[in-house]
Design a protein around this motif. Structure first.
Motif, PDB file in Angstrom:
ATOM      1  N   GLU A   1      20.260  23.590  -7.934  1.00 51.08           N
ATOM      2  CA  GLU A   1      19.443  22.454  -7.917  1.00 51.08           C
ATOM      3  C   GLU A   1      20.419  21.440  -7.224  1.00 51.08           C
ATOM      4  O   GLU A   1      21.631  21.720  -6.909  1.00 51.08           O
ATOM      5  N   GLY A   2      19.864  20.380  -6.929  1.00 53.20           N
ATOM      6  CA  GLY A   2      20.843  19.292  -6.010  1.00 53.20           C
ATOM      7  C   GLY A   2      20.809  19.514  -4.509  1.00 53.20           C
ATOM      8  O   GLY A   2      20.282  20.249  -4.059  1.00 53.20           O
ATOM      9  N   MET A   3      21.373  18.440  -3.823  1.00 57.72           N
ATOM     10  CA  MET A   3      21.174  18.810  -2.606  1.00 57.72           C
ATOM     11  C   MET A   3      22.818  19.085  -1.929  1.00 57.72           C
ATOM     12  O   MET A   3      23.807  18.909  -2.418  1.00 57.72           O
ATOM     13  N   VAL A   4      22.570  20.482  -0.977  1.00 58.02           N
ATOM     14  CA  VAL A   4      23.625  20.691  -0.379  1.00 58.02           C
ATOM     15  C   VAL A   4      23.273  20.761   1.094  1.00 58.02           C
ATOM     16  O   VAL A   4      22.387  19.899   1.437  1.00 58.02           O
ATOM     17  N   ARG A   5      24.461  20.918   2.301  1.00 58.38           N
ATOM     18  CA  ARG A   5      24.354  20.685   3.733  1.00 58.38           C
ATOM     19  C   ARG A   5      24.534  22.026   4.265  1.00 58.38           C
ATOM     20  O   ARG A   5      25.082  22.836   3.951  1.00 58.38           O
TER      21      ARG A   5
ATOM     22  N   ARG B   1      26.823  14.791  -3.139  1.00 57.59           N
ATOM     23  CA  ARG B   1      27.327  14.960  -1.623  1.00 57.59           C
ATOM     24  C   ARG B   1      26.215  14.037  -0.667  1.00 57.59           C
ATOM     25  O   ARG B   1      25.205  13.636  -1.385  1.00 57.59           O
ATOM     26  N   GLU B   2      26.901  13.700   0.338  1.00 56.38           N
ATOM     27  CA  GLU B   2      26.056  12.722   1.230  1.00 56.38           C
ATOM     28  C   GLU B   2      26.106  13.692   2.500  1.00 56.38           C
ATOM     29  O   GLU B   2      26.853  14.677   2.808  1.00 56.38           O
ATOM     30  N   VAL B   3      24.910  13.295   3.188  1.00 55.97           N
ATOM     31  CA  VAL B   3      24.663  14.216   4.552  1.00 55.97           C
ATOM     32  C   VAL B   3      24.109  13.204   5.530  1.00 55.97           C
ATOM     33  O   VAL B   3      23.403  12.128   5.206  1.00 55.97           O
TER      34      VAL B   3
ATOM     35  N   GLU C   1      19.544  10.534  -3.923  1.00 52.06           N
ATOM     36  CA  GLU C   1      18.847   9.299  -4.619  1.00 52.06           C
ATOM     37  C   GLU C   1      18.123   8.541  -3.428  1.00 52.06           C
ATOM     38  O   GLU C   1      16.879   8.183  -3.566  1.00 52.06           O
ATOM     39  N   PHE C   2      18.793   8.823  -2.220  1.00 50.35           N
ATOM     40  CA  PHE C   2      17.941   7.673  -1.049  1.00 50.35           C
ATOM     41  C   PHE C   2      18.151   8.348   0.272  1.00 50.35           C
ATOM     42  O   PHE C   2      19.093   9.133   0.539  1.00 50.35           O
ATOM     43  N   LYS C   3      17.559   7.836   1.110  1.00 49.77           N
ATOM     44  CA  LYS C   3      17.524   8.291   2.576  1.00 49.77           C
ATOM     45  C   LYS C   3      17.522   6.738   3.178  1.00 49.77           C
ATOM     46  O   LYS C   3      16.549   6.081   3.336  1.00 49.77           O
TER      47      LYS C   3
END
Length: 421
Positions: free
Chosen positions: A280-284, A322-324, A345-347
Motif C-alpha cells: 500500500e501507499g505511494m512508491v516511485r 514519499r514525495e515524487v 495526500e495531494f498533487k
C-alpha cells in the motif's frame, strides 16, 4: 549466494488499472497476475514523466531528469544506468527497445553488451514527414520478442541483465498487430485496441518469458520486473485531438501530469522477496534500481540516486511519506512545459508556459477533477514552488547535445507521432 539474473520488462503506455491483478474486470492478464502472485505488487507507483525517454531514463538511472539530463527528445542521457553498474559487477547485459526515442544516439545503449533498437527493417510505422528533406523517414516500433528469446537461450548460463521495452502496447501499433495476427479483429477494439494489445503482451511476452525461465531452469535465480513507463489518458481529462492522427482520434494520449498519465504498474518477483504481497501507499519508479541493486548485494552509496530501496517498504507492506517529482518540460508537446509534485495526500501541477497552477486533494478527489488552488494555503504553495524550481536546473556533470539537424529530425519524428505541433 546463488547468482541472480535481472530482467526488466517495461510495457509502453500501459495503465495498471487495465491489468487484472490491479482489479481490472474486462480483460484477463494471467501471466502478469502470476508474477504478482509470486512476488510483490505496488498499488501506487508514480513515474517521473509522461514521455518515455524521460520516464525510462529515470527508471534505469534511479535519478530525476535534472540529474540524468534527459529532459526532452534532444538530450543525451548521462548514466550510469543499471546496465553499466551491473556490467561492472560481472553481468552480461542486453537491451531490446521498440520506442524510437530510446535510441543509442541518445545514450540509452551505454552499458549494454548487446543492443537491439528500432530500424527501417523492423518498424511498423514508417512516415515521410510533410516539409521534410525527402530522405528523412521516421521508424517506430520494433517487435523484438523473438530476438530476446534467442539471446536468452544463447546466454542463460551467464549472469545476465535484460531490459526489454515493448512499444507494441502503444497507440498506433494496432494495424501492424492485426496484420501479423497478434491481435484479433473486433476483440477489445476500444481505444485503438488498447486492452487487446495488453492481452497480447501478457501472452506473447510475459507468459512466454515465465515458461522459458522455467524450461531453462533459471526461474528461481532470476529477479523479474514487469512495469510500465507511463500511463495514458482514456478520456478522464479532456485534451485536444492530435491533428496528425487519422479521424481526429483523441485518446489514448499521454500529455498531462494527472495520475492517469503518471501512475504505472510495478511488480517484482524473485529470491529474497515475499510471494503474493501487495504494498500500500505511494512508491516511485526511481526507487526500482536501488531496490534491485540491494537485492543482488551491490552498494548504492556512490551513485547519488534520488530513489530509495523499497525493501524496507516491502517488509512493512506499506510505503509512507514519499514525495515524487514529475515533469514534461518539452512545451511543444502538449499545453506547455509541465511540472508536478505529488504526495499520498495531494498533487500540485503547474504549467510554466501558460502560468497556471492546480492543486488536488487526492484523498477526497483521486480523479483530480476539483482544482483547489484558490483555497490552498499560500505559504504551502510557495514551499512547493521552491521545490519545483530546484528541479529546473540540470545537474549533469557531462552531457551531450544533439546537432541542429538531429534536433530537426527528432522534431519531425515527434510531429509524426502527434507529440508536437
Amino acid at each position: 549466494m546463488a547468482k541472480k539474473n535481472i530482467i526488466i520488462i517495461s510495457l509502453d503506455e500501459v495503465r495498471p488499472d487495465h491489468l487484472s491483478c490491479y482489479g481490472y474486470k474486462k480483460n484477463n492478464t494471467p501471466a502478469i497476475d502470476k508474477v504478482a502472485k509470486e512476488g510483490v505488487r505496488f498499488k501506487t507507483c508514480i513515474t517521473s514523466s509522461d514521455l518515455t525517454p524521460i520516464a525510462m531514463g529515470s527508471v534505469i538511472t534511479g535519478k530525476y531528469p535534472n540529474k540524468h539530463g534527459m529532459r526532452d527528445p534532444y538530450c543525451h542521457i548521462t548514466g550510469p544506468s543499471i546496465a553499466g553498474i551491473l556490467k561492472e559487477n560481472g553481468y552480461i547485459t542486453a537491451g531490446f527497445v521498440g520506442n524510437g526515442l530510446l535510441a543509442k544516439r541518445h545514450g540509452f545503449a551505454e552499458g549494454f553488451d548487446f543492443w537491439n533498437e528500432t530500424s527501417k527493417e523492423t518498424s511498423w510505422l514508417e512516415i515521410q514527414y510533410p516539409g521534410g528533406e525527402g530522405e528523412e523517414i521516421f521508424y517506430e516500433g520494433n517487435y523484438w520478442v523473438e530476438e530476446l528469446f534467442k539471446w536468452l537461450k544463447d546466454n542463460y548460463k551467464e549472469k545476465f541483465f535484460i531490459w526489454g521495452h515493448l512499444y507494441e502496447t502503444h497507440e498506433g501499433s494496432e494495424h501492424s498487430l492485426l496484420k501479423k495476427g497478434l491481435i484479433k479483429e473486433g476483440e477489445f477494439p476500444e481505444f485503438s485496441y488498447y486492452d487487446a494489445k495488453i492481452k497480447m503482451a501478457d501472452e506473447k511476452l510475459v507468459g512466454r518469458l515465465l515458461t522459458t525461465l522455467n524450461d531453462l531452469g533459471i526461474s528461481e535465480d532470476t529477479i523479474l520486473v514487469v512495469m510500465s513507463d507511463h500511463g495514458t489518458n482514456l478520456g478522464e481529462h479532456p485534451v485536444e485531438p492530435i491533428p496528425w492522427r487519422k479521424e481526429g482520434k483523441r485518446y489514448p494520449q499521454h500529455t498531462t501530469m494527472y495520475d492517469c498519465d503518471l501512475k504505472v504498474a510495478m511488480i517484482i518477483k524473485g529470491e529474497g522477496l515475499p510471494r503474493g504481497k501487495k504494498v500500500e501507499g505511494m512508491v516511485r519508479s526511481i526507487d526500482l534500481v536501488p531496490t534491485l541493486l540491494e537485492l543482488v548485494d551491490i552498494s548504492t552509496e556512490e551513485y547519488d540516486f534520488d530513489g530509495l530501496s523499497l525493501l524496507p517498504v516491502i517488509e512493512r507492506g506499506k510505503a509512507k511519506g514519499r514525495e515524487v517529482y514529475s515533469e514534461d518540460l518539452f512545451e511543444a508537446r502538449g499545453k506547455g512545459a509541465l511540472q508536478s509534485f505529488r504526495t499520498e495526500e495531494f498533487k500540485f501541477i503547474r504549467n510554466l508556459t501558460l502560468g497556471t497552477e492546480e492543486y488536488y486533494d487526492l484523498n477526497s478527489d483521486p480523479q483530480e477533477q476539483n482544482n483547489l488552488i484558490e483555497k490552498t494555503d499560500k505559504e504551502k504553495l510557495i514551499e512547493i514552488r521552491k521545490k519545483l524550481n530546484a528541479f529546473l536546473r540540470t545537474r549533469v556533470s557531462e552531457g551531450k547535445t544533439l546537432s541542429k539537424k538531429e534536433k530537426e529530425t527528432i522534431d519531425k519524428r515527434l510531429r509524426a507521432l502527434g507529440y508536437i505541433k
